[in-house]
Motif scaffolding. Structure first.
Motif, PDB file in Angstrom:
ATOM      1  N   LEU A   1       0.846  -1.196   0.000  1.00  0.00           N
ATOM      2  CA  LEU A   1       0.000   0.000   0.000  1.00  0.00           C
ATOM      3  C   LEU A   1       0.884   1.250   0.000  1.00  0.00           C
ATOM      4  O   LEU A   1       1.769   1.379   0.835  1.00  0.00           O
ATOM      5  N   TYR A   2       0.623   2.141  -0.937  1.00  0.00           N
ATOM      6  CA  TYR A   2       1.394   3.381  -1.104  1.00  0.00           C
ATOM      7  C   TYR A   2       0.577   4.522  -0.529  1.00  0.00           C
ATOM      8  O   TYR A   2      -0.398   4.988  -1.117  1.00  0.00           O
ATOM      9  N   ASN A   3       0.967   4.982   0.679  1.00  0.00           N
ATOM     10  CA  ASN A   3       0.210   5.936   1.482  1.00  0.00           C
ATOM     11  C   ASN A   3       0.853   7.318   1.342  1.00  0.00           C
ATOM     12  O   ASN A   3       1.822   7.636   2.022  1.00  0.00           O
ATOM     13  N   THR A   4       0.304   8.161   0.465  1.00  0.00           N
ATOM     14  CA  THR A   4       0.996   9.356   0.000  1.00  0.00           C
ATOM     15  C   THR A   4       0.182  10.635   0.161  1.00  0.00           C
ATOM     16  O   THR A   4      -1.056  10.607   0.171  1.00  0.00           O
ATOM     17  N   ASN A   5       0.890  11.767   0.238  1.00  0.00           N
ATOM     18  CA  ASN A   5       0.219  13.077   0.259  1.00  0.00           C
ATOM     19  C   ASN A   5      -0.260  13.502  -1.128  1.00  0.00           C
ATOM     20  O   ASN A   5      -0.853  14.565  -1.282  1.00  0.00           O
ATOM     21  N   ALA A   6       0.019  12.679  -2.145  1.00  0.00           N
ATOM     22  CA  ALA A   6      -0.434  12.862  -3.526  1.00  0.00           C
ATOM     23  C   ALA A   6       0.312  13.950  -4.299  1.00  0.00           C
ATOM     24  O   ALA A   6       0.031  14.157  -5.477  1.00  0.00           O
ATOM     25  N   TYR A   7       1.278  14.618  -3.678  1.00  0.00           N
ATOM     26  CA  TYR A   7       2.087  15.594  -4.430  1.00  0.00           C
ATOM     27  C   TYR A   7       3.179  14.800  -5.146  1.00  0.00           C
ATOM     28  O   TYR A   7       4.331  14.734  -4.707  1.00  0.00           O
ATOM     29  N   GLU A   8       2.773  14.196  -6.243  1.00  0.00           N
ATOM     30  CA  GLU A   8       3.575  13.208  -6.951  1.00  0.00           C
ATOM     31  C   GLU A   8       3.753  13.596  -8.416  1.00  0.00           C
ATOM     32  O   GLU A   8       2.889  14.242  -9.011  1.00  0.00           O
ATOM     33  N   ASN A   9       4.855  13.151  -8.978  1.00  0.00           N
ATOM     34  CA  ASN A   9       5.015  13.168 -10.431  1.00  0.00           C
ATOM     35  C   ASN A   9       4.422  11.894 -11.007  1.00  0.00           C
ATOM     36  O   ASN A   9       4.650  10.802 -10.459  1.00  0.00           O
ATOM     37  N   VAL A  10       3.722  12.008 -12.107  1.00  0.00           N
ATOM     38  CA  VAL A  10       3.165  10.821 -12.757  1.00  0.00           C
ATOM     39  C   VAL A  10       4.262   9.819 -13.082  1.00  0.00           C
ATOM     40  O   VAL A  10       4.072   8.607 -12.967  1.00  0.00           O
ATOM     41  N   GLU A  11       5.434  10.322 -13.472  1.00  0.00           N
ATOM     42  CA  GLU A  11       6.536   9.428 -13.846  1.00  0.00           C
ATOM     43  C   GLU A  11       6.957   8.548 -12.678  1.00  0.00           C
ATOM     44  O   GLU A  11       7.319   7.376 -12.876  1.00  0.00           O
TER      45      GLU A  11
ATOM     46  N   TYR B   1      -3.275   2.005  -3.699  1.00  0.00           N
ATOM     47  CA  TYR B   1      -2.849   3.402  -3.584  1.00  0.00           C
ATOM     48  C   TYR B   1      -3.792   4.123  -2.622  1.00  0.00           C
ATOM     49  O   TYR B   1      -5.014   4.011  -2.733  1.00  0.00           O
ATOM     50  N   LEU B   2      -3.198   4.858  -1.675  1.00  0.00           N
ATOM     51  CA  LEU B   2      -3.962   5.603  -0.665  1.00  0.00           C
ATOM     52  C   LEU B   2      -3.491   7.054  -0.654  1.00  0.00           C
ATOM     53  O   LEU B   2      -2.788   7.499   0.260  1.00  0.00           O
ATOM     54  N   PRO B   3      -3.862   7.829  -1.686  1.00  0.00           N
ATOM     55  CA  PRO B   3      -3.459   9.238  -1.731  1.00  0.00           C
ATOM     56  C   PRO B   3      -4.380  10.110  -0.884  1.00  0.00           C
ATOM     57  O   PRO B   3      -5.587   9.894  -0.826  1.00  0.00           O
ATOM     58  N   ASP B   4      -3.787  11.108  -0.239  1.00  0.00           N
ATOM     59  CA  ASP B   4      -4.546  12.104   0.504  1.00  0.00           C
ATOM     60  C   ASP B   4      -4.698  13.328  -0.397  1.00  0.00           C
ATOM     61  O   ASP B   4      -3.760  14.109  -0.554  1.00  0.00           O
ATOM     62  N   LEU B   5      -5.864  13.474  -0.999  1.00  0.00           N
ATOM     63  CA  LEU B   5      -6.115  14.612  -1.884  1.00  0.00           C
ATOM     64  C   LEU B   5      -6.479  15.808  -1.005  1.00  0.00           C
ATOM     65  O   LEU B   5      -7.613  15.975  -0.566  1.00  0.00           O
ATOM     66  N   LYS B   6      -5.485  16.664  -0.735  1.00  0.00           N
ATOM     67  CA  LYS B   6      -5.596  17.669   0.310  1.00  0.00           C
ATOM     68  C   LYS B   6      -6.343  18.933  -0.095  1.00  0.00           C
ATOM     69  O   LYS B   6      -7.166  19.442   0.658  1.00  0.00           O
ATOM     70  N   TYR B   7      -5.978  19.506  -1.246  1.00  0.00           N
ATOM     71  CA  TYR B   7      -6.473  20.834  -1.606  1.00  0.00           C
ATOM     72  C   TYR B   7      -6.959  20.891  -3.053  1.00  0.00           C
ATOM     73  O   TYR B   7      -6.401  20.237  -3.933  1.00  0.00           O
ATOM     74  N   TYR B   8      -7.951  21.736  -3.269  1.00  0.00           N
ATOM     75  CA  TYR B   8      -8.376  22.092  -4.625  1.00  0.00           C
ATOM     76  C   TYR B   8      -7.784  23.450  -4.998  1.00  0.00           C
ATOM     77  O   TYR B   8      -7.207  23.614  -6.064  1.00  0.00           O
ATOM     78  N   ASP B   9      -7.905  24.393  -4.113  1.00  0.00           N
ATOM     79  CA  ASP B   9      -7.469  25.771  -4.367  1.00  0.00           C
ATOM     80  C   ASP B   9      -5.955  25.891  -4.201  1.00  0.00           C
ATOM     81  O   ASP B   9      -5.405  25.543  -3.146  1.00  0.00           O
ATOM     82  N   ASP B  10      -5.285  26.415  -5.215  1.00  0.00           N
ATOM     83  CA  ASP B  10      -3.821  26.507  -5.174  1.00  0.00           C
ATOM     84  C   ASP B  10      -3.339  27.475  -4.099  1.00  0.00           C
ATOM     85  O   ASP B  10      -2.295  27.263  -3.476  1.00  0.00           O
ATOM     86  N   GLU B  11      -4.088  28.516  -3.848  1.00  0.00           N
ATOM     87  CA  GLU B  11      -3.691  29.491  -2.833  1.00  0.00           C
ATOM     88  C   GLU B  11      -3.618  28.841  -1.455  1.00  0.00           C
ATOM     89  O   GLU B  11      -2.706  29.123  -0.662  1.00  0.00           O
ATOM     90  N   ILE B  12      -4.572  27.951  -1.170  1.00  0.00           N
ATOM     91  CA  ILE B  12      -4.585  27.252   0.115  1.00  0.00           C
ATOM     92  C   ILE B  12      -3.409  26.290   0.190  1.00  0.00           C
ATOM     93  O   ILE B  12      -2.733  26.186   1.230  1.00  0.00           O
ATOM     94  N   ALA B  13      -3.135  25.592  -0.902  1.00  0.00           N
ATOM     95  CA  ALA B  13      -2.035  24.623  -0.937  1.00  0.00           C
ATOM     96  C   ALA B  13      -0.688  25.291  -0.694  1.00  0.00           C
ATOM     97  O   ALA B  13       0.172  24.762   0.013  1.00  0.00           O
ATOM     98  N   VAL B  14      -0.515  26.457  -1.270  1.00  0.00           N
ATOM     99  CA  VAL B  14       0.742  27.188  -1.087  1.00  0.00           C
ATOM    100  C   VAL B  14       0.842  27.726   0.340  1.00  0.00           C
ATOM    101  O   VAL B  14       1.892  27.634   0.985  1.00  0.00           O
ATOM    102  N   LYS B  15      -0.249  28.259   0.855  1.00  0.00           N
ATOM    103  CA  LYS B  15      -0.244  28.878   2.187  1.00  0.00           C
ATOM    104  C   LYS B  15       0.080  27.870   3.288  1.00  0.00           C
ATOM    105  O   LYS B  15       0.880  28.152   4.189  1.00  0.00           O
ATOM    106  N   TYR B  16      -0.526  26.679   3.207  1.00  0.00           N
ATOM    107  CA  TYR B  16      -0.401  25.734   4.311  1.00  0.00           C
ATOM    108  C   TYR B  16       0.591  24.591   4.081  1.00  0.00           C
ATOM    109  O   TYR B  16       0.965  23.910   5.033  1.00  0.00           O
ATOM    110  N   SER B  17       1.005  24.379   2.814  1.00  0.00           N
ATOM    111  CA  SER B  17       1.929  23.263   2.539  1.00  0.00           C
ATOM    112  C   SER B  17       3.077  23.615   1.610  1.00  0.00           C
ATOM    113  O   SER B  17       3.873  22.735   1.271  1.00  0.00           O
ATOM    114  N   GLU B  18       3.159  24.869   1.166  1.00  0.00           N
ATOM    115  CA  GLU B  18       4.187  25.289   0.215  1.00  0.00           C
ATOM    116  C   GLU B  18       4.196  24.380  -1.015  1.00  0.00           C
ATOM    117  O   GLU B  18       5.258  23.941  -1.479  1.00  0.00           O
ATOM    118  N   ALA B  19       2.992  24.114  -1.539  1.00  0.00           N
ATOM    119  CA  ALA B  19       2.847  23.154  -2.636  1.00  0.00           C
ATOM    120  C   ALA B  19       2.159  23.790  -3.843  1.00  0.00           C
ATOM    121  O   ALA B  19       0.957  23.613  -4.045  1.00  0.00           O
TER     122      ALA B  19
END
Length: 277
Positions: A126-136, A148-166
């Protein structure tokens, strides 16, 4: 070899330099044990053979495992040692091998899984990931990962950058999730109701951001097969640096979680796993 495992594409040789994750190539783990606190169909009665990897390619300000992810507590292991850890967890009766925060260690994990399978590893991986992944990177793991167990955290990019620098989190995460679904499909279970293959998406509902949750659920509804499972989590707790962000420095209100669950059913999603507050 230069590291471009995740969307940050630091392009550094981690044997002599450090990228965003500040980790060398060698895998580092904080613990490995049979975990009974995952979703019931993952932990089952015998536990999920969980390996917690140190370091992370996100900087979530509310991370509950920040000592491991940000302070990198743990012990370096060789690929041979990692393979033996997998086999030991199997020998103890674990239902699966649960790789937590694996992204930045994907090369070592791949080699260790090949070694372990040659020596008799048979339980699902089981691949338990934050989902900030490259397809490759996900494509590189095809055939080695069963769940696969991805955590799909954010939709809005502004929120992703603010709280995860992503930056571009949703773009990269959804591309990776589509590839995961292509590889393993919708969940399949054994005779005891324990998952043996498939995609399960986690989403942590955050205080004040129910509308972001709704957008994520709509994307799942419109882009993935009806049989995909969604684990809608209510366990948000303001750990780590969350105190510096007043808007998320609180627990989730029951009415917020209720609104997210009601929306899940309203749009016709079928397979949900829900939590008590």
């Amino acid at each position: 070899m230069r590291c471009n495992l995740c969307p940050r594409k630091c392009n550094v040789d981690r044997s002599v330099e450090r990228g965003f994750c500040d980790m060398p190539w060698q895998a580092k783990i904080s613990d490995a044990f049979s975990h009974y606190g995952e979703e019931p169909f993952i932990s089952g009665k015998k536990g999920s053979g969980t390996v917690f990897f140190s370091g992370c390619n996100l900087k979530c300000v509310f991370c509950q495992n920040y000592e491991i992810s940000q302070y990198q507590l743990g012990t370096f292991v060789t690929e041979e040692e990692l393979a033996e850890i997998f086999l030991k967890l199997q020998s103890k009766g674990a239902h699966n091998i649960n790789l937590v925060t694996p992204t930045i260690h994907a090369y070592s994990i791949k080699k260790a899984l090949v070694l372990a399978k040659e020596k008799g590893l048979k339980i699902p991986v089981l691949y338990n990931t934050n989902a900030y992944e490259n397809v490759e990177t996900i494509k590189m793991l095809e055939g080695l990962i069963d769940i696969y167990l991805p955590d799909l955290k954010y939709y809005d990019d502004e929120i992703a950058v603010k709280y995860s620098e992503a930056p571009d989190y949703f773009k990269y995460a959804t591309q990776a999730i589509l590839e995961m679904e292509r590889q393993v499909g919708v969940p399949e279970f054994d005779e005891n109701g324990v998952i043996k293959k498939g995609l399960v998406i986690r989403h942590l509902v955050m205080p004040g951001y129910v509308e972001d949750t709704k957008k994520i659920l709509l994307w799942i509804k419109e882009n993935l097969p009806r049989g995909v499972y969604v684990s809608l989590m209510s366990q948000y707790t303001p750990y780590y640096k969350a105190r510096n962000y007043p808007e998320i420095n609180r627990r989730l209100h029951p009415k917020e979680y209720k609104e997210a669950v009601e929306f899940f059913f309203k749009i016709g999603l079928k397979n949900g796993i829900f939590q008590n507050l």
